[in-house]
Design a protein around this motif. Sequence first.
Motif, PDB file in Angstrom:
ATOM      1  N   THR A 152       0.819  -1.205   0.000  1.00 34.91           N
ATOM      2  CA  THR A 152       0.000   0.000   0.000  1.00 34.91           C
ATOM      3  C   THR A 152       0.860   1.265   0.000  1.00 34.91           C
ATOM      4  OG1 THR A 152      -0.105   0.204   2.401  1.00 34.91           O
ATOM      5  CG2 THR A 152      -1.746  -1.243   1.340  1.00 34.91           C
ATOM      6  N   GLN A 153       0.225   2.375  -0.341  1.00 33.44           N
ATOM      7  CA  GLN A 153       0.921   3.660  -0.320  1.00 33.44           C
ATOM      8  C   GLN A 153       1.402   3.992   1.094  1.00 33.44           C
ATOM      9  OE1 GLN A 153       1.592   5.472  -3.065  1.00 33.44           O
ATOM     10  NE2 GLN A 153       2.691   7.055  -1.926  1.00 33.44           N
ATOM     11  N   GLN A 154       0.618   3.668   2.115  1.00 34.03           N
ATOM     12  CA  GLN A 154       1.032   3.960   3.479  1.00 34.03           C
ATOM     13  C   GLN A 154       2.201   3.092   3.918  1.00 34.03           C
ATOM     14  OE1 GLN A 154      -2.371   3.909   6.117  1.00 34.03           O
ATOM     15  NE2 GLN A 154      -2.974   5.978   5.515  1.00 34.03           N
ATOM     16  N   GLN A 155       2.231   1.835   3.482  1.00 34.55           N
ATOM     17  CA  GLN A 155       3.400   0.993   3.783  1.00 34.55           C
ATOM     18  C   GLN A 155       4.654   1.561   3.118  1.00 34.55           C
ATOM     19  OE1 GLN A 155       1.469  -2.696   2.389  1.00 34.55           O
ATOM     20  NE2 GLN A 155       2.033  -3.631   4.348  1.00 34.55           N
ATOM     21  N   TYR A 156       4.499   2.004   1.901  1.00 32.27           N
ATOM     22  CA  TYR A 156       5.585   2.632   1.139  1.00 32.27           C
ATOM     23  C   TYR A 156       6.087   3.873   1.878  1.00 32.27           C
ATOM     24  CZ  TYR A 156       7.336   4.892  -3.285  1.00 32.27           C
ATOM     25  OH  TYR A 156       8.059   5.508  -4.279  1.00 32.27           O
ATOM     26  N   ALA A 157       5.160   4.718   2.335  1.00 30.25           N
ATOM     27  CA  ALA A 157       5.533   5.931   3.060  1.00 30.25           C
ATOM     28  C   ALA A 157       6.210   5.607   4.384  1.00 30.25           C
ATOM     29  CB  ALA A 157       4.297   6.793   3.297  1.00 30.25           C
ATOM     30  N   GLN A 158       5.775   4.553   5.054  1.00 31.40           N
ATOM     31  CA  GLN A 158       6.380   4.185   6.332  1.00 31.40           C
ATOM     32  C   GLN A 158       7.762   3.555   6.134  1.00 31.40           C
ATOM     33  OE1 GLN A 158       5.003   4.899   9.503  1.00 31.40           O
ATOM     34  NE2 GLN A 158       7.162   4.507   9.925  1.00 31.40           N
ATOM     35  N   ASP A 159       7.908   2.713   5.115  1.00 33.74           N
ATOM     36  CA  ASP A 159       9.227   2.139   4.814  1.00 33.74           C
ATOM     37  C   ASP A 159      10.241   3.239   4.517  1.00 33.74           C
ATOM     38  OD1 ASP A 159       8.202  -0.389   5.148  1.00 33.74           O
ATOM     39  OD2 ASP A 159       8.076  -0.854   3.000  1.00 33.74           O
ATOM     40  N   PHE A 160       9.795   4.278   3.865  1.00 34.69           N
ATOM     41  CA  PHE A 160      10.599   5.453   3.541  1.00 34.69           C
ATOM     42  C   PHE A 160      11.145   6.089   4.825  1.00 34.69           C
ATOM     43  CE2 PHE A 160      10.355  10.107   2.639  1.00 34.69           C
ATOM     44  CZ  PHE A 160      11.033  10.223   1.440  1.00 34.69           C
ATOM     45  N   VAL A 161      10.285   6.278   5.816  1.00 37.10           N
ATOM     46  CA  VAL A 161      10.703   6.820   7.107  1.00 37.10           C
ATOM     47  C   VAL A 161      11.661   5.861   7.812  1.00 37.10           C
ATOM     48  CG1 VAL A 161       9.919   7.586   9.380  1.00 37.10           C
ATOM     49  CG2 VAL A 161       8.510   8.044   7.369  1.00 37.10           C
ATOM     50  N   ASP A 162      11.282   4.595   7.816  1.00 37.64           N
ATOM     51  CA  ASP A 162      12.051   3.606   8.580  1.00 37.64           C
ATOM     52  C   ASP A 162      13.477   3.455   8.077  1.00 37.64           C
ATOM     53  OD1 ASP A 162       9.858   3.167  10.170  1.00 37.64           O
ATOM     54  OD2 ASP A 162       9.220   1.337   9.134  1.00 37.64           O
ATOM     55  N   ALA A 163      13.709   3.714   6.799  1.00 36.70           N
ATOM     56  CA  ALA A 163      15.071   3.614   6.267  1.00 36.70           C
ATOM     57  C   ALA A 163      16.011   4.554   7.016  1.00 36.70           C
ATOM     58  CB  ALA A 163      15.080   3.927   4.773  1.00 36.70           C
ATOM     59  N   PHE A 164      15.523   5.755   7.361  1.00 34.65           N
ATOM     60  CA  PHE A 164      16.350   6.719   8.094  1.00 34.65           C
ATOM     61  C   PHE A 164      16.425   6.358   9.571  1.00 34.65           C
ATOM     62  CE2 PHE A 164      15.296   8.846   4.211  1.00 34.65           C
ATOM     63  CZ  PHE A 164      16.456   9.527   3.895  1.00 34.65           C
ATOM     64  N   ARG A 165      15.329   5.883  10.124  1.00 30.37           N
ATOM     65  CA  ARG A 165      15.328   5.461  11.512  1.00 30.37           C
ATOM     66  C   ARG A 165      16.314   4.297  11.709  1.00 30.37           C
ATOM     67  NH1 ARG A 165      10.301   4.791  12.114  1.00 30.37           N
ATOM     68  NH2 ARG A 165       9.784   6.590  13.411  1.00 30.37           N
ATOM     69  N   ASN A 166      16.313   3.351  10.790  1.00 33.01           N
ATOM     70  CA  ASN A 166      17.185   2.185  10.917  1.00 33.01           C
ATOM     71  C   ASN A 166      18.662   2.542  10.791  1.00 33.01           C
ATOM     72  OD1 ASN A 166      14.898   0.610  11.207  1.00 33.01           O
ATOM     73  ND2 ASN A 166      14.840  -0.003   9.050  1.00 33.01           N
ATOM     74  N   LYS A 167      18.950   3.675  10.154  1.00 33.94           N
ATOM     75  CA  LYS A 167      20.331   4.149  10.023  1.00 33.94           C
ATOM     76  C   LYS A 167      20.704   5.135  11.131  1.00 33.94           C
ATOM     77  CE  LYS A 167      21.650   2.241   6.024  1.00 33.94           C
ATOM     78  NZ  LYS A 167      22.882   1.426   5.861  1.00 33.94           N
ATOM     79  N   ASN A 168      19.785   5.335  12.086  1.00 32.78           N
ATOM     80  CA  ASN A 168      20.015   6.256  13.207  1.00 32.78           C
ATOM     81  C   ASN A 168      20.312   7.680  12.760  1.00 32.78           C
ATOM     82  OD1 ASN A 168      19.746   4.258  15.319  1.00 32.78           O
ATOM     83  ND2 ASN A 168      21.749   3.478  14.698  1.00 32.78           N
ATOM     84  N   ILE A 169      19.626   8.105  11.696  1.00 36.13           N
ATOM     85  CA  ILE A 169      19.750   9.478  11.218  1.00 36.13           C
ATOM     86  C   ILE A 169      18.752  10.353  11.972  1.00 36.13           C
ATOM     87  CG2 ILE A 169      19.525  11.020   9.232  1.00 36.13           C
ATOM     88  CD1 ILE A 169      21.908   9.108   9.032  1.00 36.13           C
ATOM     89  N   VAL A 184       0.518  14.291   5.131  1.00 38.50           N
ATOM     90  CA  VAL A 184      -0.365  14.176   6.295  1.00 38.50           C
ATOM     91  C   VAL A 184      -0.084  12.883   7.055  1.00 38.50           C
ATOM     92  CG1 VAL A 184      -2.774  13.931   7.022  1.00 38.50           C
ATOM     93  CG2 VAL A 184      -2.154  15.645   5.294  1.00 38.50           C
ATOM     94  N   PHE A 185       0.189  11.798   6.324  1.00 35.97           N
ATOM     95  CA  PHE A 185       0.523  10.524   6.980  1.00 35.97           C
ATOM     96  C   PHE A 185       1.743  10.688   7.867  1.00 35.97           C
ATOM     97  CE2 PHE A 185       3.001   6.583   7.034  1.00 35.97           C
ATOM     98  CZ  PHE A 185       2.069   5.685   7.550  1.00 35.97           C
ATOM     99  N   TRP A 186       2.790  11.330   7.351  1.00 32.95           N
ATOM    100  CA  TRP A 186       3.994  11.531   8.167  1.00 32.95           C
ATOM    101  C   TRP A 186       3.703  12.420   9.371  1.00 32.95           C
ATOM    102  CZ3 TRP A 186       6.670  12.884   2.990  1.00 32.95           C
ATOM    103  CH2 TRP A 186       7.035  11.710   2.330  1.00 32.95           C
TER     104      TRP A 186
END
Length: 381
Positions: free
Chosen positions: A194-211, A227-229
């Motif tokens: 889904t678009q929301q999963q895509y948007a969340q994976d996008f965020v998580d990439a930075f979280r997982n790198k401790n940025i 708005v989702f973010w």
Amino acid sequence: MTEGPLKTKLQSCENKPVSINSFVIGHRGGGTLQFPEETVQSEDAGARMGAGILECDVSFTGDRGLVCRHSLCDLHTTTDILLRPELAKKCTVPFTPANATSAANALCCTSDITIAEYSSLCGKQDGFNASALTVKDYQSGTPNWRTELYDTCGKVMTLNEYIDLVDAYPGYRNFTPELKTPPAQVPMPFKGYTQQQYAQDFVDAFRNKNIDFSRVWPQSFLYDDVVFWLQHDHAFGKQAVYLQEFDTPADLAAGMKNLSIARAAGVNIIGPSLPMLLSPGGPDNKTIVESEYSKAIKANGMDIIAWTYERSGPLATVKSRDEYYFESIANLTHYDGQYFDVLDVLVNQIGIKALFTDWASTVTYFANCFGLKGPDASKYK
């Protein structure tokens, strides 16, 4: 340039030290005039020219890997995928040569292949030859103000590789990833994604790198993504740039009415294209001035990050070429020195906070000369 205070000011900075500046955003990497976009080489060039923020447009692959590509479906014009028979056969629309009634055609999407297959590709300057009879000839078509001199297998990147690359550059660099809107050829949900999963994976990439999210300026043309973010990862979403491209008077009028809605939802930054911000004005409409839309954004309490500078080629021909980025002021642009006039309006009339550019050195020089600092993460709540 014509003689005047702006030229004098810029000349006065000729020997001034130039440093990394976060007003400067490397569009598709920031070295796109000479290096294939969305590649390590373009990012390296943008970084070396002083861009303090570097872009990766984020698309997804068939196995849900996140990669840097300006469109989900531009591989046929920005990579060598059509020269790889084992991958070319997976394209949404395989290559067909030109004939008496039709132009050459192909359509290859990141979602057609895996992340491993994507990483095997070579980036090239964006372009194609509509008259091509062979795949090899189809690879041509680069605009003549860019160069293919460095089209020597640009290194494409995954989102994770981009994060590591930017984080490792000397000096302090920040990130501006854009969540690309899937085109009609890639309907969402994509195989359940889904678009929301895509948007969340996008965020998580930075979280997982401790940025730290204060270093990230995410973007999307989809209001729902922003708005989702804001609702689910506010620390990430408060710096999100709501990108806009309204071309008709009706679209601009509708967009102007919706600015207050976006502001009420928590949007802090609007990202309009240059023609949305610039208008003819002054005596006889012969001067470049701030648009009414730009004034409306600021009246609603939002900042502006604009796109895209030096993507247009020679200004003497922008009108004859129907060049998008200067379409609102095409009757006023005739020589390349006016690029600086445009910068002057954007900075000293409109007060934009940052600017996307295809060749970072010009904007870096201007930003250092005028003491610009770029967007301030601490002001957004």
